[in-house]
Each structure stands twice: as C-alpha cells, then as structure tokens.
Design a protein around this motif. Sequence first.
Motif, PDB file in Angstrom:
ATOM      1  N   LEU A 357       0.821  -1.212   0.000  1.00 41.60           N
ATOM      2  CA  LEU A 357       0.000   0.000   0.000  1.00 41.60           C
ATOM      3  C   LEU A 357       0.855   1.262   0.000  1.00 41.60           C
ATOM      4  N   THR A 358       1.835   1.318   0.887  1.00 41.50           N
ATOM      5  CA  THR A 358       2.660   2.523   0.982  1.00 41.50           C
ATOM      6  C   THR A 358       3.593   2.674  -0.213  1.00 41.50           C
ATOM      7  N   PHE A 359       4.160   1.571  -0.680  1.00 47.16           N
ATOM      8  CA  PHE A 359       5.041   1.631  -1.845  1.00 47.16           C
ATOM      9  C   PHE A 359       4.271   2.141  -3.063  1.00 47.16           C
ATOM     10  N   ALA A 360       3.076   1.599  -3.263  1.00 45.49           N
ATOM     11  CA  ALA A 360       2.282   1.994  -4.424  1.00 45.49           C
ATOM     12  C   ALA A 360       1.848   3.458  -4.322  1.00 45.49           C
ATOM     13  N   PHE A 361       1.445   3.883  -3.129  1.00 41.06           N
ATOM     14  CA  PHE A 361       1.002   5.271  -2.956  1.00 41.06           C
ATOM     15  C   PHE A 361       2.147   6.252  -3.198  1.00 41.06           C
ATOM     16  N   SER A 362       3.323   5.929  -2.681  1.00 40.60           N
ATOM     17  CA  SER A 362       4.466   6.827  -2.875  1.00 40.60           C
ATOM     18  C   SER A 362       4.857   6.900  -4.346  1.00 40.60           C
ATOM     19  N   THR A 363       4.686   5.797  -5.072  1.00 48.61           N
ATOM     20  CA  THR A 363       4.998   5.800  -6.497  1.00 48.61           C
ATOM     21  C   THR A 363       4.069   6.742  -7.253  1.00 48.61           C
ATOM     22  N   ILE A 364       2.814   6.769  -6.858  1.00 50.94           N
ATOM     23  CA  ILE A 364       1.856   7.686  -7.483  1.00 50.94           C
ATOM     24  C   ILE A 364       2.328   9.132  -7.332  1.00 50.94           C
ATOM     25  N   LEU A 365       2.821   9.474  -6.161  1.00 49.86           N
ATOM     26  CA  LEU A 365       3.289  10.843  -5.904  1.00 49.86           C
ATOM     27  C   LEU A 365       4.526  11.178  -6.734  1.00 49.86           C
ATOM     28  N   GLY A 366       5.507  10.301  -6.699  1.00 51.00           N
ATOM     29  CA  GLY A 366       6.759  10.579  -7.395  1.00 51.00           C
ATOM     30  C   GLY A 366       6.595  10.696  -8.893  1.00 51.00           C
ATOM     31  N   TRP A 367       5.787   9.814  -9.480  1.00 53.06           N
ATOM     32  CA  TRP A 367       5.639   9.823 -10.940  1.00 53.06           C
ATOM     33  C   TRP A 367       4.818  11.012 -11.443  1.00 53.06           C
ATOM     34  N   GLU A 368       4.001  11.594 -10.580  1.00 55.44           N
ATOM     35  CA  GLU A 368       3.261  12.779 -11.024  1.00 55.44           C
ATOM     36  C   GLU A 368       4.221  13.919 -11.351  1.00 55.44           C
ATOM     37  N   ILE A 369       5.253  14.060 -10.538  1.00 55.93           N
ATOM     38  CA  ILE A 369       6.250  15.096 -10.800  1.00 55.93           C
ATOM     39  C   ILE A 369       6.938  14.831 -12.136  1.00 55.93           C
ATOM     40  N   TYR A 370       7.309  13.586 -12.386  1.00 50.86           N
ATOM     41  CA  TYR A 370       7.963  13.251 -13.651  1.00 50.86           C
ATOM     42  C   TYR A 370       7.076  13.628 -14.837  1.00 50.86           C
ATOM     43  N   GLY A 371       5.826  13.174 -14.769  1.00 58.78           N
ATOM     44  CA  GLY A 371       4.920  13.414 -15.882  1.00 58.78           C
ATOM     45  C   GLY A 371       4.606  14.881 -16.079  1.00 58.78           C
ATOM     46  N   GLU A 372       4.379  15.585 -14.976  1.00 65.32           N
ATOM     47  CA  GLU A 372       4.033  17.009 -15.073  1.00 65.32           C
ATOM     48  C   GLU A 372       5.189  17.837 -15.615  1.00 65.32           C
ATOM     49  N   ARG A 373       6.401  17.592 -15.115  1.00 69.71           N
ATOM     50  CA  ARG A 373       7.550  18.355 -15.605  1.00 69.71           C
ATOM     51  C   ARG A 373       7.857  18.026 -17.069  1.00 69.71           C
ATOM     52  N   ALA A 374       7.623  16.785 -17.456  1.00 71.80           N
ATOM     53  CA  ALA A 374       7.805  16.414 -18.859  1.00 71.80           C
ATOM     54  C   ALA A 374       6.777  17.121 -19.729  1.00 71.80           C
ATOM     55  N   ALA A 375       5.535  17.184 -19.249  1.00 70.78           N
ATOM     56  CA  ALA A 375       4.482  17.867 -19.997  1.00 70.78           C
ATOM     57  C   ALA A 375       4.776  19.359 -20.123  1.00 70.78           C
ATOM     58  N   GLU A 376       5.326  19.956 -19.063  1.00 69.46           N
ATOM     59  CA  GLU A 376       5.652  21.387 -19.098  1.00 69.46           C
ATOM     60  C   GLU A 376       6.700  21.703 -20.157  1.00 69.46           C
ATOM     61  N   TYR A 377       7.567  20.749 -20.440  1.00 63.07           N
ATOM     62  CA  TYR A 377       8.602  20.948 -21.456  1.00 63.07           C
ATOM     63  C   TYR A 377       7.994  21.216 -22.828  1.00 63.07           C
ATOM     64  N   LEU A 378       6.774  20.744 -23.043  1.00 63.99           N
ATOM     65  CA  LEU A 378       6.110  20.911 -24.339  1.00 63.99           C
ATOM     66  C   LEU A 378       5.624  22.348 -24.555  1.00 63.99           C
ATOM     67  N   LYS A 379       5.687  23.178 -23.490  1.00 61.67           N
ATOM     68  CA  LYS A 379       5.363  24.609 -23.591  1.00 61.67           C
ATOM     69  C   LYS A 379       3.942  24.859 -24.100  1.00 61.67           C
ATOM     70  N   ILE A 380       2.993  24.105 -23.580  1.00 60.63           N
ATOM     71  CA  ILE A 380       1.581  24.320 -23.888  1.00 60.63           C
ATOM     72  C   ILE A 380       0.953  25.064 -22.711  1.00 60.63           C
ATOM     73  N   LYS A 381       0.201  26.105 -22.984  1.00 61.81           N
ATOM     74  CA  LYS A 381      -0.348  26.964 -21.936  1.00 61.81           C
ATOM     75  C   LYS A 381      -1.203  26.169 -20.948  1.00 61.81           C
ATOM     76  N   ASN A 382      -0.931  26.365 -19.655  1.00 65.97           N
ATOM     77  CA  ASN A 382      -1.673  25.738 -18.547  1.00 65.97           C
ATOM     78  C   ASN A 382      -1.628  24.212 -18.561  1.00 65.97           C
ATOM     79  N   ILE A 383      -0.658  23.632 -19.266  1.00 69.15           N
ATOM     80  CA  ILE A 383      -0.618  22.167 -19.377  1.00 69.15           C
ATOM     81  C   ILE A 383      -0.357  21.500 -18.028  1.00 69.15           C
ATOM     82  N   ALA A 384       0.406  22.156 -17.157  1.00 71.56           N
ATOM     83  CA  ALA A 384       0.705  21.562 -15.850  1.00 71.56           C
ATOM     84  C   ALA A 384      -0.566  21.374 -15.038  1.00 71.56           C
ATOM     85  N   ARG A 385      -1.429  22.397 -15.070  1.00 66.66           N
ATOM     86  CA  ARG A 385      -2.683  22.321 -14.318  1.00 66.66           C
ATOM     87  C   ARG A 385      -3.578  21.204 -14.859  1.00 66.66           C
ATOM     88  N   TYR A 386      -3.731  21.163 -16.172  1.00 69.29           N
ATOM     89  CA  TYR A 386      -4.588  20.144 -16.779  1.00 69.29           C
ATOM     90  C   TYR A 386      -4.010  18.739 -16.582  1.00 69.29           C
TER      91      TYR A 386
END
Length: 449
Positions: A357-386
């Motif tokens: 339970l804890t391993f899986a939950f922590s993975t959800i948190l860590g990977w959100e940062i990866y995905g969001e920062r990768a999405a921000e690289y695409l320079k699409i307006k408000n993409i981080a929020r969406y």
Amino acid sequence: MTSIEQIITGLADILWGWPMMILLLGTHVFLTVRLKFPQRHIFKAIRLSLKKDKDADGEVSQFGALATALAATIGTGNIVGVATAISLGGPGAIFWCWVTGIFGIATKYAEGLLAVKYRETDADGKVHGGPMYALEKGLGWKWLGIAFAIFTALAAFGIGDTVQANAISTIADETLGVPTWVSGLVITLLAGAVLLGGIKSIAKVCTALVPFMACLYVVGCIVILCINSEYVWPALKLIVESAFNPSAAGGGFVGATVMMACRFGVARGLFSNESGMGSAPIVAAAAQTRNPVRQALVSSSGTFWDTVIICALTGIVIVSSIIAYPDITYDNGGTLTKLAFSKIPYIGAPLLTFGLLTFAFSTILGWEIYGERAAEYLKIKNIARYYRIAYVIAIFIGATMDLGLVWTLADCLNALMAIPNLIALLFLSGVIVHETRKYLWRNRLDEFE
C-alpha cells in the motif's frame, strides 16, 4: 481486442529484445568503466544525501530529491514485480536484476549529473531539468527531447498512476474487504491533497514516508531470511546457477531460458531502479546542490537502495521460501509473494499489505512530478494544471477498472523513454567525464559551479 493485445505484446517483445539488453547493459558497463567505477563512492554518496546545501540553487533538498525519486521507484515492482520476474524467468532473473542494479549505479550517477548541468530556472523560480533538456541544450536535438517528454508524460499514467492505484484497491479488497471504489476515492483524495502543493509538498511527504516504509519492509525480509536461514545459501547458489542454466532450477521453472531470465531480470531491474530510463533526473534537477557531481552521487545512491538492497532481499526471500516450502506455486507473482510472507507468524500478511500500500502510494506521488515536468517541457499553456487534474482523475479510474494490458503497455513506454535517454548519456559521456574529473577526481566537491 485480441489483435490489439497481440500488437502490444509483440511490440514489447521487440523493444525488450537483445538490442535493448545490449544497449541498456552496455551503457551501464561503458559508463562504469569510463567513470572509473563510481560505485566505489557509494558510501560517500550516502553521506552526501544526508547533508543540506541550503546556499545552493534548487527547490528541494538533496535528500528530498532522493526521497521523491525513491518514492517513484520503490513500488509494487520491488515486491510483486520481483516475484513475477522469478515466475516468468526463473530464479536466475534475480541475478540479472541485481547486475542491472550494480552497473546501473553508474548510469544513475550520469543521469543526475546531466540533469543539474543542463537545468534551467523559469520566471516563477521553478527548476526544470532532465533528459529532454540535456538532449536540447547539450546535443541540440530538441525533437528527441520532445519525444522523450511525450513518452514520459504518457508513461506516468501507466507505471506511476493507474497500475499503482489498481494494486492498492485490489489489495484493500482482497485483504481488508474494502470495495475498490471506496479505496479508489480515498487514494484519489489523499494523493490530490499532496499533489496540489507541487514538488515541495511531494518531497516533504516522501522524506517522511520513504525511510519508514523501506526500513519496515527490510526488517520483514530479514525476519523471513532468519526463519529460512538454512535455505539462504542454497537460494543464492540457485539464483546464480539459474542465470546461466535455467534448467538448474527444475520443478515449475522447466522451460525457462537464459534469454527469459535475462529479459525479465533486466526489465524488472529497470522498472525497479529506473537507471537508464531518464525519469529520476527530472526531480534530481530540482535539488539544492552546489555542483552537478554532488547531486549525481546522491542520485546514484537511489539505485543502491532500491535494487542492490531491497530487490535483492525480496528475491532471496522468495527463492529461499520456494526451496523451503515446496507447496508454494510458481505461476503467479502475487501469490508467490503472499505465500513467502505468510511464513512470518501473525504479522507477515499485514506487513506485506502495508508495504504494498505505501510503496504503491508513494509511487503515485513521485511519478506525477515526472509526468508534469515532462508535460511542461512541451510549452503548452496551462498544461501543468490540466495534467495534474487528469492524473488525479486517472487514479480513481485505475483503482476501479480492469487494466488488462496496461503493464505491457507500460513496458513499451519505458523502453521508448530509455532509448533517447541512453543516447544522451552516450553522446554526452565526454561532458560527464569532464565534470567528474573537475569535482570528484580532484576532490573539489565543496566548490560551487
């Protein structure tokens, strides 16, 4: 649907064939040799990870960045994933997983170095970095950086989001009798509350959660090994022998091949520590560190903890339990893990449940940062929020639906992430050597860049 399954499975087989094995392990070995075996500095790396570098640029502490990266990597792959590798590739898969971890320390070091070397700070003070920036600023290949960012943003919904939420809801349903929609809603609300605070909030939670959950799990593994003490050495021998002669395992592993052991061991090693995948450097870039090599060393310690220690312990626990208790079945990773941990009287099952339970939950948190920062690289307006909103919604969807081929699709996306990242590491190896010589080999780790 059957044809789609066949296509995705076939693609995974191609991506994880011998070319990927050679590219991944070859990069690990190449960087190990060219950087004069950075693995020998692992204890220095661990000491640095516990120090704060407050006067340096960055958003989170070095330990905060490491904890967030470990949160993303220490997941169900470290427990059920290891057992699955054994059930599919035989005990020898653990040997290849461990080898991937040992040599992967050098690759994780190189990734962390490039992340800090080519990072940039935006007008809001957010620090951005990772393979996409190394590809763009170091090699001038922005198109490949965009490809990496797209693969990462998509992969996060698989390996980091839906499959982890599904694992939590399934465990809660099977062991606690909690309906999947209830656990899905709870996970969604908890994760959403943390994710709203961004990387600083995530790092704060991970800094508190990761050491506790990892230590508790390691203690549980040690208890099982004490119970199985007379079978530990035979288990180690079987793991090594089966890596080169799978038939040595006999029994339920008849039919396994060296290629299967290598493939599932290497794939599980990459899933486990993500060395070569290029995900961890995204958060390493945000660390408060005075020069690229300090954070590179700290980043490399993550692979040591994740694979060299935790995955190895899990593998030895499972193989020793198979030898000690012939009644354990081999065909299902989840069942294999449950039966192994059930050997701890009274607390075995709850310990495994808590760990998953804890391993899986922590993975959800860590990977959100990866995905969001990768999405921000695409320079699409408000993409981080969406992206953040979509990621949180996907948690509930993953917890309440049958994911089918999501794991196989995640395998494909991880390979597609690894290819451009490994290209960057190989083509920029001269830069990595230059920075290492400047700060590490000349004992100038305390100097600012």
